[in-house]
Design an enzyme around this catalytic site. Structure first.
Site, PDB file in Angstrom:
ATOM      1  N   SER A   1      -9.367   7.731  -5.037  1.00 29.40           N
ATOM      2  CA  SER A   1      -8.662   6.503  -4.647  1.00 29.40           C
ATOM      3  C   SER A   1      -8.635   6.400  -3.131  1.00 29.40           C
ATOM      4  CB  SER A   1      -7.219   6.539  -5.155  1.00 29.40           C
ATOM      5  OG  SER A   1      -6.407   7.333  -4.312  1.00 29.40           O
ATOM      6  N   ASP A   2      -8.290   5.243  -2.607  1.00 30.12           N
ATOM      7  CA  ASP A   2      -7.957   5.205  -1.191  1.00 30.12           C
ATOM      8  C   ASP A   2      -6.467   5.561  -1.079  1.00 30.12           C
ATOM      9  OD1 ASP A   2      -8.026   5.063   1.515  1.00 30.12           O
ATOM     10  OD2 ASP A   2      -8.893   3.073   1.642  1.00 30.12           O
ATOM     11  N   TRP A   3      -6.025   5.711   0.139  1.00 25.83           N
ATOM     12  CA  TRP A   3      -4.662   6.170   0.415  1.00 25.83           C
ATOM     13  C   TRP A   3      -3.627   5.334  -0.357  1.00 25.83           C
ATOM     14  CZ3 TRP A   3      -3.070  10.046   3.934  1.00 25.83           C
ATOM     15  CH2 TRP A   3      -1.699  10.060   4.192  1.00 25.83           C
TER      16      TRP A   3
END
Ligand code: BGC
Length: 742
Positions: free
Chosen positions: A276-278
């Site tokens: 995932s991204d942050w």
């Protein structure tokens, strides 16, 4: 798109592959559900945020098997401590994978990626990534979150500095090279790191260039513009892909089954890791597509996203979701299998400490060779936007006035995303020119933010008035581009234009060196300042690289990877635009003046500015001139199974050696969907001595002519095409036609 399996395991010997697969399956059968979920939990080492795992005690979490990977660890000692906890104190001793954003260099900082792309030389991107991987791996990093492959057509968006500009092909070629550079031939080697193609997908189309804003692109645009660079990375063997923050078809990329399971895994056969991204799993709640974290965790695991970067959605919710029969445990197993496979391929099961060697570290970081590489890449990234009356190169025997806070700002030269970059390592333009120019006067003129005080202005005018030539460093600060750094106004910040105005008025010839993480709107400067050199943020060797070009040791050979607008009102602005029903492109109407009659008015145009950019994609001057002749096609009728050969002769007609980037565009004249006016399909960069000629050959196949047709498939449609060759997207000097026949 072609189909084949794409797994990191494909690149291994059968024995090694079998050993990793066996080890991974054994672990999977031994781990409890909680331990499996723990593997998918990625936490941040250096600061907490308001997410569900923000309060997690890192060391306790690792020991308890609740953490599978860590990003942003401090140093080798901390990395070793974490790894010891995982290997020696957790139940199954599964090593951690340690991650960091190594974007354009680790300690030896190279030009920002947009600058590297401006080299139009993928070998420069490969070299930069190779050096970065060597240094990062020597300092304990296993996994970098790079390359960014977001096609960016809106310079207001600060993250255009991180990728390769507006064109899918240049982005694909540059990104492929970066993957090769990071991953090398063997991910278990002590000088390679796992790469991550990001942000999947469409992030570069953030509306109005505003960071984290919504994205609304068509299926065709997704297929033709935003996906090809990802596919190129997969071809190059990239082992991980990161979800983007944005929506696609109103569904966030992280939970978008169509994007992840459907296209990435289904159509493109990607078998490795999706991270995932942050907090992008957690942000499903803010997007209003999940009511709570449990709902978010369910949607993301079902979409096929594997590792949860810091949101805590998986860590807190997945076990319950499986136990309640909402999520099939097999989905968790698949995700864990992919992560463990990566750990195996990195060699971490064989020796979890293989990346922690103090001696190796001391030999591999910021070496002379690495600095030399940074200088080479920086030199090739510089784009000469204009050079009236051959003002440049500057004669080192002249009296030179150097003006501008950025000329001596070490920290700004590193750009955003600087990993372990240290301003103390930077050689600034001022330092280099002091050594290399016989008589140099430096005055600040403006501070780094672009503010100009009265006294500063006076001293600058005085210094420039008495000099033979002025070099003025202007532009953005490094923090004005990058993540969360969108700008609505793209002019020179502060009073820098006023400074330039005053200096130009002195009558001394002025060359401006521009520092920026994006194209700027510099219409006034283009009209009034005789020479402009775009330097992006060049890295630790900023001074030497810029001086090499300013003083004429090297020909400026960078070309723009993104169009520079006349004004922000033209954005988005890109060369490969679609045709319109009322085109205003044929030169018959003067678009620089307001329309006076019907024929001039009812066209796709503005009343107040031309359609064209100030400087187009591919633009960049040289200290010499090149002429193109003899564009020859192997045939004027080609089938989809055949190859079309294209040859062109390039002559250096000037009186000094130079470097030209030969650009080959194709225009598909009629398609089942509207086609762009032209598309880059090949380029080549060559050094040619004064008076010499070189013949360049390219081979085109049907894949170069293919697009997302009205039949919803990639295909080249029979019909007429134009081959256009030249210096830039707006400076085509030779055109030939051919037919694609059945
Ligand atoms: C960025 C990613 C980056 C991640 C970890 C996010 O905010 O969008 O590109 O890899 O942070 O630092």
């Amino acid at each position: 798109m072609e189909t084949q399996t794409r797994s990191l395991l494909d690149h291994l010997s059968p024995e090694r592959r079998a050993a990793i697969e066996e080890h991974v399956e054994t672990l999977l059968s031994e781990l409890t559900l909680e331990q499996k979920v723990g593997q998918l939990n990625q936490v941040n080492a250096d600061f907490a945020t308001g997410t569900a795992v923000a309060d997690m005690d890192l060391e306790e979490g690792i020991r308890d098997g609740d953490i599978g990977s860590v990003l942003n660890f401090a140093d080798l000692d901390e990395a070793r401590r974490f790894q010891e906890l995982a290997v020696e104190e957790s139940d199954h001793g599964i090593p951690l994978v340690l991650a960091l954003d190594v974007i354009h260099g680790y300690r030896t900082i190279f030009p920002i990626p947009l600058g590297e792309a401006a080299s139009w030389n993928p070998e420069m991107a490969a070299l930069s990534a190779r050096v970065a991987a060597t240094e990062a791996a020597a300092d304990g990093v296993h996994w970098t979150f790079a390359p960014s492959v977001d096609v960016g057509r809106d310079p207001r968006w600060g993250r255009v500095m991180e990728a390769a500009g507006e064109d899918p092909y240049l982005t694909a070629e540059t990104s492929k090279a970066r993957v090769r550079g990071f991953q090398g031939d063997d991910l278990a080697a002590d000088d390679t790191v796992l790469a991550c193609a990001k942000h999947y997908v469409g992030y570069g189309a953030s509306e109005a260039g505003r960071e984290y804003n919504t994205v609304d692109i068509s299926e065709t645009t997704l297929r033709e513009v935003h996906l090809p660079p990802f596919e190129a990375c997969l071809e190059a063997g990239v082992g991980s892909v990161m979800n983007a923050f944005n929506l696609h078809e109103r569904i966030p990329a992280s939970s978008n089954e169509e994007l992840v399971e459907g296209i990435l895994r289904g159509e493109l056969d990607f078998e490795d890791l999706v991270v995932s991204d942050w907090n992008s799993f957690g942000e499903l709640i803010e997007h209003g597509v999940a009511g709570d974290l449990r709902d978010a965790a369910r949607a993301c695991i079902e979409a096929g996203s594997d590792v949860d970067m810091v949101s805590g959605a998986y860590a807190t919710e997945l076990v319950g979701l499986v136990e309640d029969g909402v999520v099939d445990e097999a989905l968790v197993d698949d995700a864990v299998r992919r992560l463990l496979t990566v750990k195996g391929v990195l060699g971490l099961f064989d020796d979890p400490y293989r990346y922690f060697d103090e001696e190796r570290r001391s030999q591999r970081i910021l070496t002379d060779d690495h600095r030399a590489a940074a200088r080479e890449v920086a030199r090739e990234s510089l784009v000469l936007l204009k050079n009236e009356a051959d003002l440049l190169p500057v004669d080192e025997r002249d009296d030179v006035a150097l003006v501008g806070g950025l000329a001596d700002s070490a920290t700004d030269m590193l750009g955003a995303w600087r990993a372990e970059g240290d301003p103390d390592d930077v050689t600034t333009l001022r330092t280099t020119l002091t050594d290399r120019v016989e008589s140099l006067t430096y005055v600040e003129g403006c501070d780094r933010d672009g503010a100009v005080g009265d006294e500063q202005l006076e001293r600058a005018v005085e210094a420039v008035t008495s000099a033979d030539v002025a070099i003025v460093a202007v532009g953005e600060r490094y923090s004005q581009s990058g993540e969360a750094a969108s700008r609505a106004h793209l002019d020179l910040p502060g009073d820098q234009r006023a400074l330039l105005e005053a200096l130009v008025e002195t009558g001394t010839p002025v060359a401006a060196v521009l520092f920026s993480g994006r194209p700027l709107a510099i219409d006034w400067e283009a009209d009034h300042v005789p020479a402009l050199l775009e330097a992006w943020f060049p890295g630790v060797e900023a001074g030497p690289a810029i001086a090499d070009v300013l003083l004429g040791e090297d020909d400026p050979s960078g070309r723009l990877p993104m169009s520079f607008p006349i004004t922000e009102g033209q954005i988005p602005l890109y060369y490969n635009r679609l045709r319109t029903g009322r085109p205003a492109e044929d030169g018959e109407v003067d678009l620089t003046v307001a329309p006076e009659n019907h024929a001039e008015k009812y066209l796709s145009r503005y009343l107040d500015v031309p359609n064209e950019p100030l400087y187009a994609f591919g633009h960049g001057e040289s200290y010499t001139e090149f002429a193109y002749t003899d564009l020859t096609l192997g045939t004027d009728a080609v089938t989809a199974e055949e190859t079309l050969s294209v040859e062109v002769t390039v002559e250096n007609t000037g009186d000094r050696a130079g470097t030209e980037v030969v650009q080959l565009y194709v225009s598909d004249l009629v398609g089942s969907r509207a086609r762009p006016v032209r598309e880059l399909v090949r380029f080549d960069k060559l050094d040619i001595d004064a008076g010499d000629s070189a013949t360049v050959s390219f081979e085109l196949t049907a894949a170069d002519l293919a697009f997302w047709t009205a039949d919803e498939t990639y295909a080249a449609e029979p019909g007429a095409f134009e081959v256009q060759v030249g210096h830039a997207s707006d400076d085509i000097t030779a055109v030939e036609r051919f037919e694609l026949v059945e």
